[in-house]
Design an enzyme around this catalytic site. Structure first.
Site, PDB file in Angstrom:
ATOM      1  N   THR A  15       0.819  -1.193   0.086  1.00 41.57           N
ATOM      2  CA  THR A  15      -0.158   0.079   0.149  1.00 41.57           C
ATOM      3  C   THR A  15       0.879   1.161  -0.270  1.00 41.57           C
ATOM      4  OG1 THR A  15      -0.151   0.316   2.635  1.00 41.57           O
ATOM      5  CG2 THR A  15      -2.231  -1.130   1.515  1.00 41.57           C
ATOM      6  N   ASP A  16       0.149   2.120  -0.376  1.00 46.40           N
ATOM      7  CA  ASP A  16       0.655   3.160   0.008  1.00 46.40           C
ATOM      8  C   ASP A  16       0.044   3.494   1.062  1.00 46.40           C
ATOM      9  OD1 ASP A  16       2.350   6.293  -0.174  1.00 46.40           O
ATOM     10  OD2 ASP A  16       1.004   7.060  -2.035  1.00 46.40           O
ATOM     11  N   TRP A  17       1.162   4.659   2.211  1.00 45.26           N
ATOM     12  CA  TRP A  17       0.660   5.149   3.790  1.00 45.26           C
ATOM     13  C   TRP A  17      -0.700   4.902   3.632  1.00 45.26           C
ATOM     14  CZ3 TRP A  17       4.952   2.623   2.114  1.00 45.26           C
ATOM     15  CH2 TRP A  17       6.018   1.927   2.954  1.00 45.26           C
ATOM     16  N   GLY A  18      -1.339   4.087   4.623  1.00 47.70           N
ATOM     17  CA  GLY A  18      -2.333   4.547   4.880  1.00 47.70           C
ATOM     18  C   GLY A  18      -3.316   4.197   3.907  1.00 47.70           C
ATOM     19  N   GLY A  19      -2.810   3.575   2.718  1.00 48.68           N
ATOM     20  CA  GLY A  19      -4.335   3.606   2.173  1.00 48.68           C
ATOM     21  C   GLY A  19      -4.733   2.466   1.925  1.00 48.68           C
TER      22      GLY A  19
END
Length: 728
Positions: free
Chosen positions: A258-262
């Site tokens: 994931t992108d961070w928090g995605g």
């Protein structure tokens, strides 16, 4: 005694054989399957989510190490604290900054991309990273996108040809490239939830090709999902993008991160192709159930779902298998090479990319290169002449071991032969992520001082543009305007009225409007050039380097020249919920050329201090089957007095098509170095199979028979010859 010891060793070895997963003589696949067979369900789940801000777990019981990741695509970011976004304040993490990827794309030099990738891979390897979070290949759709500087321009063919050697270079160093942001992350406004709608043609022809090349040709070991939604699902757990296109159609065998928090949903995260979840709103503290790593979507909720039978064990096994494959390719690869950090060799790579990427946009009366013998006083004006451009910008921010400013580079080049003075001219304020902080300096005072000093100067070198502040070239917020910020257009106008000898150097990752374009004799597009920035700019200004960069995206005269800005707000930036790409496949020069909109500077454009002549081109035949490769040959001559390099570009036009097509599309290029007076025969190989369009009915690319034209030139608008060919 020796015989007894040897016999005892052999007996013990036979009784305790090396496990398959630890046996370097076995294939990665065999090692992965063996390790998977020895793991508990809990250990498999633990592989799939973060344990800190930039690491995920291994299997300590089996001696399988954790994975450590780092931003970013232009250098290895300073170390971050375990459970917060604060810097750890180490003393050994000051890195070398490489030029931004927009600069790399402007070199049109895949061999240089390979050197870049290898160098940054070695830097990441030295810092004990398994994954470097880059490169980025999102398409330049709008000049307002805050992260365009991290990407490789507007053309999918150019981005594809540049990303493959970059990925291969990184992974030769035993570090996984994590190609991002998959997919359609083409703005920062509302990036966490904006739902993108576009045609299948636009998706497959424009926005996916560079990712496909990175996976199928570059063999990327990891992919980062993007924040936005696509057709109702977040891209970090999007069934169409991840399960069907990436893992089935492209046979991607790496890990999706994931992108961070995605990640946003337990079931979709489990079932829709995500493998490693990072940064889901956590401080890592187990005092809060909501914020603990064990309560990520791919942590306890996944474990419970597998044990309940809501998620099949094979789905979990597939995730664990991919993560293990990533580990065995990196930290558990017995042949993994050693890294190196901030070496002279890496500085040379950064310097070469910066010098080759700088684009000369205008040079009337040959005011460049600067001859210091003609000037007693040179005045450098502009905050960007002294501002560190590796600070700010979001996740690409770097703590550099050194960074040569443009002012220092100019002083080094000219200071011993003439007087070099400096005036700030304007001020932007300090960098702060997510907010804009105005400067405390008085704008009128700065402008007036610059104009006063300009009266007494023989030559003005203006170094301005954008910077890494919020609402400039920065993650988390798009630009608010196409204009130069901080009163620069007014300042440039006042300088011109005072002194006509003004050379404008624009430092940016985006196109900007240039209302003064016809009033200055020379313009240089300098990008964000990293640690060697000042030396590279001075090298081009002085003529030590003959510029050869070409624009990787179109410079429009005004904002609504661009397709994304030619419709309503739903087209860009959307209504905060949904966005529709109404320009469809006509992105960048495809829009400008098809709609016959005259750009300020076209895609592929860039001047030189020498001149080139293109001879008459020829092709090996005139009729081709759809599986043939057109071999085009042309003689290129350096007809000037200086050594230099030119980029031959081939654009394909389908004369008669059953669907609307762009006027021309880049399908081949070659950068050629030539000594003064030298000629070379340049050969371009153009596979006919790549000339097609995506047919939405058959759901595959289709090359129709009929007449095509190969447009040969040095930019999308500077076409020297047209060669007709027929596809049978």
């Amino acid at each position: 005694m020796l015989v007894i010891l040897l016999r005892t060793t052999l007996i013990l070895s036979a009784q305790n054989p090396v496990p398959v997963y630890l046996d370097p003589s076995k294939s990665v696949g065999e090692r992965v399957e063996n390790a998977l067979s020895l793991m508990t369900t809990e250990e498999k789940v633990a592989l799939c989510h973060a344990q800190s801000k930039f690491s995920s777990k291994g299997v300590a019981r089996l001696g399988i190490p954790e994975i450590w990741m780092s931003d970013g695509p232009h250098g290895v970011r300073a170390e971050i604290e375990w459970d917060s976004w604060g810097y750890a304040n180490f003393t050994n993490d000051s890195c070398l900054a490489f030029p931004a990827l927009t600069c790399l794309a402007s070199t049109f030099n895949p061999e240089l991309a390979a050197r870049y990738g290898k160098a940054i891979g070695e830097e990441a390897r030295y810092r004990k990273k398994e994954v470097i979070l880059g490169p980025g290949v999102n398409i330049y759709r709008s000049p307002l996108n805050g992260r365009n500087f991290e990407y490789m321009g507007e053309d999918p063919y150019l981005a594809s040809k540049m990303v493959v050697p970059y990925v291969q270079g990184v992974q030769k160093s035993g570090v996984a490239a994590c190609v991002k942001h998959f997919a359609l992350n083409n703005q920062e406004n509302w990036r966490g939830h904006i739902d993108v709608e576009l045609s299948d043609r636009a998706l497959y022809e424009i926005y996916l090709p560079a990712f496909k090349a990175a996976v199928m040709e570059g063999k990327a070991w990891s992919i980062m999902g993007s924040y936005n939604k696509f057709r109702g699902e977040h891209c970090c757990h999007n069934d169409l993008l991840l399960n069907k296109i990436l893992k089935t159609d492209w046979e991607f065998d790496g890990a999706v991160i994931t992108d961070w928090g995605g990640a946003h949903d337990d079931h979709q995260a489990a079932m829709n192709g995500l493998d490693i979840e990072m940064g889901t709103g956590t401080d890592g503290l187990t005092t809060s159930v909501k914020n603990a790593y064990d309560y990520y979507h791919l942590a306890n909720p996944l474990l419970k779902a597998v044990k309940n039978g809501d998620v099949p064990m094979e789905v979990l096994n597939d995730k664990a298998r991919r993560v293990l494959r990533l580990i065995f390719r990196t930290s558990m690869n017995p042949n993994r090479p050693w890294g190196s950090f901030v070496t002279p060799e890496h500085s040379k790579v950064a310097s070469d990319v910066a010098k080759e990427g700088i684009v000369l946009l205008k040079n009337d009366q040959n005011v460049l290169p600067v001859n210091p013998k003609l000037y007693k006083k040179i005045l450098v004006v502009g905050e960007n002449a002294t501002r560190k451009m590796t600070i700010g910008g979001g996740s690409s921010e770097l703590k550099t071991q050194y960074e040569i400013s443009p002012l220092q580079g100019i002083k080094n080049a000219f200071g011993s032969q003439c007087e070099v003075n400096y005036a700030m001219g304007y001020a932007s304020g300090p960098s702060a992520y997510g907010r804009e902080i105005p400067s405390k300096l008085n704008a009128d005072t700065l402008l007036n001082e610059a104009v006063r000093m300009a009266n007494d100067a023989d030559l003005i070198l203006y170094v301005g543009g954008l910077n890494k502040n919020h609402f400039q070239d920065c993650e988390g917020g798009d630009r608010k305007t196409y204009e130069l910020p901080f009163g620069q257009n007014k300042l440039i106008g006042e300088l011109i009225r005072t002194n006509k000898k003004v050379v404008v150097v624009i430092v940016s990752g985006n196109a900007v409007s240039m209302p003064w374009v016809n009033q200055v004799p020379a313009i240089v597009q300098a990008w964000y050039l990293g640690s060697e920035s000042g030396n590279a700019i001075a090298s081009v200004l002085s003529g030590e380097t003959n510029p050869s960069g070409k624009l990787p995206f179109t410079f429009g005269v005004k904002l609504n020249d661009y397709g994304a800005h030619s419709f309503d707000k739903l087209c860009f930036p959307g209504d905060s919920i949904k966005e529709v790409y109404k320009e469809d496949i006509l992105v960048g020069y495809r829009w400008f050329d098809t709609k016959n909109i005259v750009p300020q500077f076209p895609f592929g454009y860039g001047l030189s201090y020498t001149t080139f002549q293109i001879g008459k081109a020829s092709v090996d035949k005139t009729k081709y089957a759809k599986n043939d490769v057109v071999k085009l040959s042309v003689t290129l001559t350096n007809s000037g007095k200086l050594d230099g390099a030119e980029v031959i570009q081939a654009y394909i036009q389908d004369k008669v098509s059953s669907v609307p097509r762009p006027t021309k599309e880049l399908k081949g290029f070659s950068k050629v170095d030539l000594k003064a007076g030298e000629s070379k025969v340049v050969t371009l190989e153009l596979p006919v199979s790549e000339w097609g369009f995506y047919d939405e009915t058959s759901k595959q690319f289709k090359v129709e028979h009929g007449q095509f034209v190969i447009n040969l030139g040095t930019s999308s608008r500077d076409i020297k010859q047209q060669i007709p060919v027929t596809v049978e």
